[in-house]
Design an enzyme around this catalytic site. Structure first.
Site, PDB file in Angstrom:
ATOM      1  N   LYS A 113      49.678  41.164  63.671  1.00 27.95           N
ATOM      2  CA  LYS A 113      50.149  40.465  64.628  1.00 27.95           C
ATOM      3  C   LYS A 113      51.635  40.561  65.256  1.00 27.95           C
ATOM      4  CE  LYS A 113      46.914  36.641  63.867  1.00 27.95           C
ATOM      5  NZ  LYS A 113      46.740  35.434  63.000  1.00 27.95           N
ATOM      6  N   LYS A 195      32.634  45.645  66.322  1.00 28.22           N
ATOM      7  CA  LYS A 195      31.936  44.330  66.557  1.00 28.22           C
ATOM      8  C   LYS A 195      32.207  43.876  68.036  1.00 28.22           C
ATOM      9  CE  LYS A 195      33.643  41.271  63.612  1.00 28.22           C
ATOM     10  NZ  LYS A 195      34.157  40.356  62.664  1.00 28.22           N
ATOM     11  N   LYS A 198      35.941  38.567  70.923  1.00 31.53           N
ATOM     12  CA  LYS A 198      36.356  37.607  72.029  1.00 31.53           C
ATOM     13  C   LYS A 198      37.104  38.209  73.163  1.00 31.53           C
ATOM     14  CE  LYS A 198      36.697  33.383  69.423  1.00 31.53           C
ATOM     15  NZ  LYS A 198      37.656  32.590  68.659  1.00 31.53           N
TER      16      LYS A 198
END
Ligand code: TRP
Length: 331
Positions: A113, A195, A198
């Site tokens: 992050k 994967k 989102k």
């Protein structure tokens, strides 16, 4: 016998997709009879990465609605919003005194992050794992259904629980990762890159809210190749992914037909995708319609969130009382 406590949280950032559904939510639905389940929307967590709150309310409502549409029964589980349970913030404060800067700085998700948002390395980002530990420990949960990417956070929660217990007395059990079914279904992105997620490539991700036409468009664009070169060839993972999806939404006969076609080098990917797209659209329609209906029913949503918070707070208050007692924060 008392049921074991299961807990998991979902951040309200982005739309739920097939990976969330088959990898997680379908399992939550199966757990709700056997365990004492707490599922919540982690809105405080989302503030560490998404300070713009314009869409927050809609997102929180959508997550609640989609969870119910997927089969979670708010009568059976506690379905709540994190910020409706202030006891979590209190426990977070106590746990922060047991968490060290050095260990927090080493967490890979923190480092990721920092790389992603170098201009907003806020203290909430650093203590993200402490808040997550508070989420779990506030209900003294022992089983936490999460993906691999959250296992380190869970390990830290165990460390914080240990430290608390050593310093102030046995209060918290050790929370562990929990996979209800033997093998979790992993859904890959339709472009073959990792994967289903989102936020990455939205055309390669099927969201629970996608309409039939869009589902078809996305599936027809899914990555394939020139087909197997020999009988009984092994499938590359992006082809296996289409078969996996098919096994989840199509009838056994249909799956078998395409399996045989593949093993005999007769596979026509166009036909397979068309069939998969149709069956997927049929599968998603009732979920989408139910989610939309709930999102449009504000009175129902408010009632669900209020009742969920009441259940969660009863459990949270009991823990906080024990915590204060053992810490001597009681006068
Ligand atoms: N960190 C989790 C995620 O990013 C969300 C989360 C917050 C969570 N608190 C939790 C998951 C507690 C399990 C338990 O997906």
């Amino acid at each position: 016998m008392q049921k074991e406590v299961v807990l998991s949280g979902i951040r309200p950032t982005g739309f739920l997709h097939l990976g969330n559904y088959f990898g997680a939510m379908r399992n939550y639905v199966r757990m709700q009879d056997e365990y004492n389940c707490y599922f919540f929307v982690a809105d405080w967590h989302s503030l560490t990465t998404h300070p713009d709150t314009k869409a927050l309310k809609t997102s929180v409502h959508r997550v609640i609605a989609e969870n119910i549409a997927c089969g979670l029964d708010p009568q059976k589980v506690s379905l709540y919003v994190q910020s409706d349970v202030p006891e979590i913030a209190e426990l977070y404060l106590y746990l922060n005194t047991l968490a060290y800067k050095g260990e927090l700085e080493k967490v890979p998700t923190f480092k990721d992050k920092v790389r992603l948002q170098p201009d907003n390395v806020n203290a909430g980002l650093l203590t993200y794992p402490v808040l997550m530990a508070a989420d779990i420990l506030i209900h003294r949960a022992v089983k936490v259904p999460v993906g691999k990417d959250q296992e380190q956070h869970l390990e830290m929660a165990r460390n914080f629980a240990d430290r608390f217990n050593h310093r102030y007395g046995e209060v918290f059990p050790q929370p562990r990762a929990f996979n209800f079914s033997k093998e979790l279904v992993k859904i890959l992105s339709l472009d073959g890159n990792g994967k289903m997620s989102k936020s990455e490539n939205q055309m390669a991700t099927i969201y629970l809210s996608d309409e039939g036409e869009l589902v078809k468009k996305k599936i027809m664009k899914a990555k394939t190749d020139g087909g197997p070169a020999e009988d009984n060839a092994e499938k590359p993972d992006y082809i296996q992914n289409l078969f996996t999806l098919m096994s989840l939404v199509s009838s056994d006969d249909v799956v078998k037909k395409f399996e045989v076609d593949y093993s005999q080098c007769n596979i026509r990917y166009g036909d397979l995708k068309k069939q998969l797209a149709e069956d997927m659209a049929v599968f998603l329609k009732p979920i989408r319609e139910k989610a939309t209906a709930i999102q449009n029913d504000n009175a129902y949503l408010q009632k669900i969130m209020r009742e969920g918070a009441e259940k969660a707070r009863a459990s949270a208050r009991a823990t906080i009382n024990i915590v204060r007692e053992s810490m001597g924060v009681k006068y």
